[in-house]
Design a protein around this motif. Structure first.
Motif, PDB file in Angstrom:
ATOM      1  N   LEU A   1       2.132  33.960  49.402  1.00 19.00           N
ATOM      2  CA  LEU A   1       1.960  33.624  48.001  1.00 19.00           C
ATOM      3  C   LEU A   1       0.974  34.572  47.330  1.00 19.00           C
ATOM      4  O   LEU A   1      -0.034  34.950  47.925  1.00 19.00           O
ATOM      5  CB  LEU A   1       1.424  32.198  47.855  1.00 19.00           C
ATOM      6  N   THR A   2       1.296  34.918  46.090  1.00 20.05           N
ATOM      7  CA  THR A   2       0.318  35.657  45.303  1.00 20.05           C
ATOM      8  C   THR A   2      -0.768  34.670  44.894  1.00 20.05           C
ATOM      9  O   THR A   2      -0.595  33.446  44.993  1.00 20.05           O
ATOM     10  CB  THR A   2       0.957  36.250  44.037  1.00 20.05           C
TER      11      THR A   2
ATOM     12  N   GLN B   1       0.691  32.305  42.293  1.00 19.03           N
ATOM     13  CA  GLN B   1       1.569  31.276  42.863  1.00 19.03           C
ATOM     14  C   GLN B   1       0.766  30.213  43.596  1.00 19.03           C
ATOM     15  O   GLN B   1       1.037  29.023  43.481  1.00 19.03           O
ATOM     16  CB  GLN B   1       2.574  31.915  43.828  1.00 19.03           C
TER      17      GLN B   1
ATOM     18  N   GLU C   1       6.968  32.830  53.084  1.00 17.22           N
ATOM     19  CA  GLU C   1       6.659  33.744  51.992  1.00 17.22           C
ATOM     20  C   GLU C   1       5.144  33.770  51.768  1.00 17.22           C
ATOM     21  O   GLU C   1       4.484  32.742  51.768  1.00 17.22           O
ATOM     22  CB  GLU C   1       7.355  33.209  50.727  1.00 17.22           C
TER      23      GLU C   1
ATOM     24  N   VAL D   1      -0.894  27.797  41.187  1.00 17.42           N
ATOM     25  CA  VAL D   1       0.051  26.796  40.683  1.00 17.42           C
ATOM     26  C   VAL D   1       0.176  25.650  41.681  1.00 17.42           C
ATOM     27  O   VAL D   1       0.087  24.473  41.309  1.00 17.42           O
ATOM     28  CB  VAL D   1       1.435  27.436  40.386  1.00 17.42           C
ATOM     29  N   TYR D   2       0.362  25.972  42.979  1.00 21.67           N
ATOM     30  CA  TYR D   2       0.466  24.925  43.998  1.00 21.67           C
ATOM     31  C   TYR D   2      -0.827  24.124  44.112  1.00 21.67           C
ATOM     32  O   TYR D   2      -0.806  22.906  44.286  1.00 21.67           O
ATOM     33  CB  TYR D   2       0.848  25.510  45.356  1.00 21.67           C
TER      34      TYR D   2
ATOM     35  N   ALA E   1      -1.198  27.460  35.497  1.00 24.65           N
ATOM     36  CA  ALA E   1      -1.937  28.724  35.468  1.00 24.65           C
ATOM     37  C   ALA E   1      -3.187  28.610  34.600  1.00 24.65           C
ATOM     38  O   ALA E   1      -4.271  29.084  34.986  1.00 24.65           O
ATOM     39  CB  ALA E   1      -1.037  29.850  34.959  1.00 24.65           C
TER      40      ALA E   1
END
Length: 193
Positions: A102-103, A106, A100, A109-110, A137
Motif C-alpha cells: 500500500l502507498t 492508501q 499488494e 484511507v484504511y 484522505a
C-alpha cells in the motif's frame, strides 16, 4: 526418494525441521513461489534446502501478555547470514509478495476506515465527530497534522485481501504502535461495543 524425505520431514519432531516447515507454510501463504518450489509445504521446505536455506535455531518464548508460548526461528541463508523473519528469507530469494504493497495514501484511507468502523469518540475526544464530514484522505491529514499519527505498514490481511491490522507511527514519540494504542492512547477513542 522424494516421498521418503517428505514423509520424514513431516513426521520429524525436530524443532529445526518444524522451523523449516513453518517458513515453507508462510511462503506458500504470502509469497509468489516459482513452479519448481511446488505447491505443498514439504515440497517448499525441500526447495528451500536446495537453495541453501535452513532453520539453524529454534526457541520457545513465553508471551506474558497473551499467556502462551510461541516458537521463534532463525534461518541461515546460502550466503551464511542469519535472519529471524520469513519475510527476510523471501526477500533474499527475490520472491514477490502476494499482497499488494500500500502507498501511504492508501494505507491512510484504511486507517481512517478502521477508526470509523471500530471506535467512538471518548469523553475527551472529538476526532471522529470533527472529521465525520471529511474524506478519509482529509481525515488522515488532520490525524497527521493535529495528532502526529500516520499509517506506516500492513501487519495482517483478511482472507478477502483487505488490510485487517495496521501499524501506526507516532511522530511525537517517534515510535511505531498499534491502531488500538493510537486510538485509545493518543486520540482518546473508545472501542465500539
Amino acid at each position: 526418494l522424494g516421498l521418503t524425505v517428505r514423509s520424514s520431514l513431516r513426521s520429524s519432531g525436530s524443532a529445526l525441521v518444524q522451523g523449516l516447515l513453518f517458513a515453507a507454510g508462510e511462503l506458500l501463504d504470502t509469497w509468489q513461489l516459482p513452479p519448481e518450489a511446488g505447491g505443498e509445504q514439504e515440497a517448499v521446505a525441500l526447495w528451500l534446502l536446495d537453495r541453501g536455506v535452513w532453520c539453524c535455531r529454534g526457541s520457545t518464548v513465553r508471551d506474558r501478555k497473551r499467556g502462551c508460548d510461541f516458537r521463534k526461528y532463525t534461518y541461515e541463508l546460502a550466503d551464511g547470514s542469519c535472519v529471524r523473519r520469513v519475510a527476510q528469507v523471501a526477500l533474499a530469494l527475490d520472491l514477490q509478495s502476494k499482497r499488494e504493497r500500500l502507498t501511504k495514501a492508501q494505507g491512510t484511507v484504511y486507517l481512517i476506515q478502521l477508526l470509523r468502523r471500530h471506535y467512538l469518540d471518548g469523553p475527551t475526544s472529538t476526532f471522529l465527530a470533527d472529521t465525520a464530514a471529511l474524506s478519509e484522505a482529509q481525515a488522515g491529514q488532520v490525524l497527521a497534522r493535529q495528532h502526529g499519527l500516520s499509517f506506516t505498514a500492513v501487519l495482517a490481511w483478511s482472507g478477502s485481501g483487505v488490510p485487517s491490522q495496521l501499524r501506526v507511527y507516532n511522530h511525537r514519540t517517534q515510535e511505531a504502535t498499534s491502531v488500538h494504542a493510537a486510538a485509545t492512547g493518543v486520540l482518546g477513542l473508545v472501542k465500539k461495543p
